[in-house]
Design a protein around this motif. Structure first.
Motif, PDB file in Angstrom:
ATOM      1  N   ALA A   1       0.846  -1.196   0.000  1.00 30.44           N
ATOM      2  CA  ALA A   1       0.000   0.000   0.000  1.00 30.44           C
ATOM      3  C   ALA A   1       0.879   1.244   0.000  1.00 30.44           C
ATOM      4  N   GLN A   2       0.326   2.324  -0.499  1.00 32.68           N
ATOM      5  CA  GLN A   2       1.030   3.605  -0.469  1.00 32.68           C
ATOM      6  C   GLN A   2       1.494   3.898   0.957  1.00 32.68           C
ATOM      7  N   ASP A   3       2.697   4.437   1.084  1.00 29.01           N
ATOM      8  CA  ASP A   3       3.326   4.813   2.355  1.00 29.01           C
ATOM      9  C   ASP A   3       3.754   3.623   3.214  1.00 29.01           C
ATOM     10  N   THR A   4       3.729   2.409   2.676  1.00 28.89           N
ATOM     11  CA  THR A   4       4.212   1.245   3.416  1.00 28.89           C
ATOM     12  C   THR A   4       5.738   1.246   3.428  1.00 28.89           C
ATOM     13  N   ARG A   5       6.305   0.995   4.591  1.00 31.48           N
ATOM     14  CA  ARG A   5       7.757   0.860   4.719  1.00 31.48           C
ATOM     15  C   ARG A   5       8.099  -0.568   4.288  1.00 31.48           C
ATOM     16  N   ILE A   6       8.892  -0.722   3.244  1.00 32.35           N
ATOM     17  CA  ILE A   6       9.208  -2.037   2.690  1.00 32.35           C
ATOM     18  C   ILE A   6      10.392  -2.656   3.425  1.00 32.35           C
ATOM     19  N   PHE A   7      11.431  -1.878   3.645  1.00 38.35           N
ATOM     20  CA  PHE A   7      12.558  -2.335   4.453  1.00 38.35           C
ATOM     21  C   PHE A   7      13.313  -1.144   5.018  1.00 38.35           C
ATOM     22  N   GLU A   8      14.069  -1.428   6.092  1.00 39.24           N
ATOM     23  CA  GLU A   8      14.829  -0.404   6.807  1.00 39.24           C
ATOM     24  C   GLU A   8      16.328  -0.602   6.601  1.00 39.24           C
ATOM     25  N   GLU A   9      17.034   0.489   6.473  1.00 38.73           N
ATOM     26  CA  GLU A   9      18.486   0.453   6.410  1.00 38.73           C
ATOM     27  C   GLU A   9      19.022  -0.329   7.614  1.00 38.73           C
ATOM     28  N   GLY A  10      19.920  -1.281   7.357  1.00 42.08           N
ATOM     29  CA  GLY A  10      20.497  -2.092   8.416  1.00 42.08           C
ATOM     30  C   GLY A  10      19.755  -3.388   8.678  1.00 42.08           C
ATOM     31  N   GLY A  11      18.528  -3.520   8.167  1.00 43.86           N
ATOM     32  CA  GLY A  11      17.754  -4.738   8.367  1.00 43.86           C
ATOM     33  C   GLY A  11      18.270  -5.886   7.506  1.00 43.86           C
TER      34      GLY A  11
END
Length: 153
Positions: A28-38
């Motif tokens: 969905a729009q504005d979904t965080r897909i992945f984080e730096e360091g993950g």
């Protein structure tokens, strides 16, 4: 899908063998897909929509450093030890993509060195093009920073 850089010029049956490790997903729009360091345990080929790649700066909002769209490879850190994301990613719009299991694809590439070299070459091509594009944006901005998405009116 066959025109995406990752799947171009793969050896005979390489595309089909790689696609065997994929399934369709939607963000969905504005979904965080992945984080730096993950943990970089998946990667995606975007079918529709756009994704912002960003870096986190202490005390600031994430800085968007690139925008990806249909046909683009989302994620390359899955191929480079220690398999941790070097950036973060968020769906700017609704995104539909093919999601790949990175561990399974790495195993496939180890078992078939010809396919592995072709996949690695395609991913390296993507990384090199993005690095060059980022460099050009930085030069155009006088080294002040990069933000490929225009500011809202």
């Amino acid at each position: 899908m066959a025109s995406t850089p990752l799947l171009q010029r793969l050896p005979l049956n390489g595309r089909e063998r790689l696609l065997a490790f994929a399934h369709e997903v939607t963000f969905a729009q504005d979904t965080r897909i992945f984080e730096e360091g993950g943990a970089a345990d998946h990667f995606w080929i975007i079918r529709t929509g756009s994704v912002d790649l960003d870096v986190r700066l202490p005390g600031r909002r994430p800085a968007v450093v690139d925008v990806l769209g249909p046909g683009d490879l989302l994620g390359w850190s899955w191929l480079v030890p220690p398999y941790r994301w070097r950036m973060g990613a968020s769906a700017f719009t609704l995104v539909r993509a093919h999601e790949f299991d990175a561990t399974a694809v790495r195993a496939l590439c180890q078992a078939d060195p010809v396919l592995g070299l072709a996949v690695t070459g395609q991913v390296l091509d993507v990384v090199a093009r993005r690095l060059l594009a980022t460099r050009h944006r930085l030069v155009d901005l006088g080294g002040a920073g990069a933000n490929p998405r225009p500011a809202p009116p």
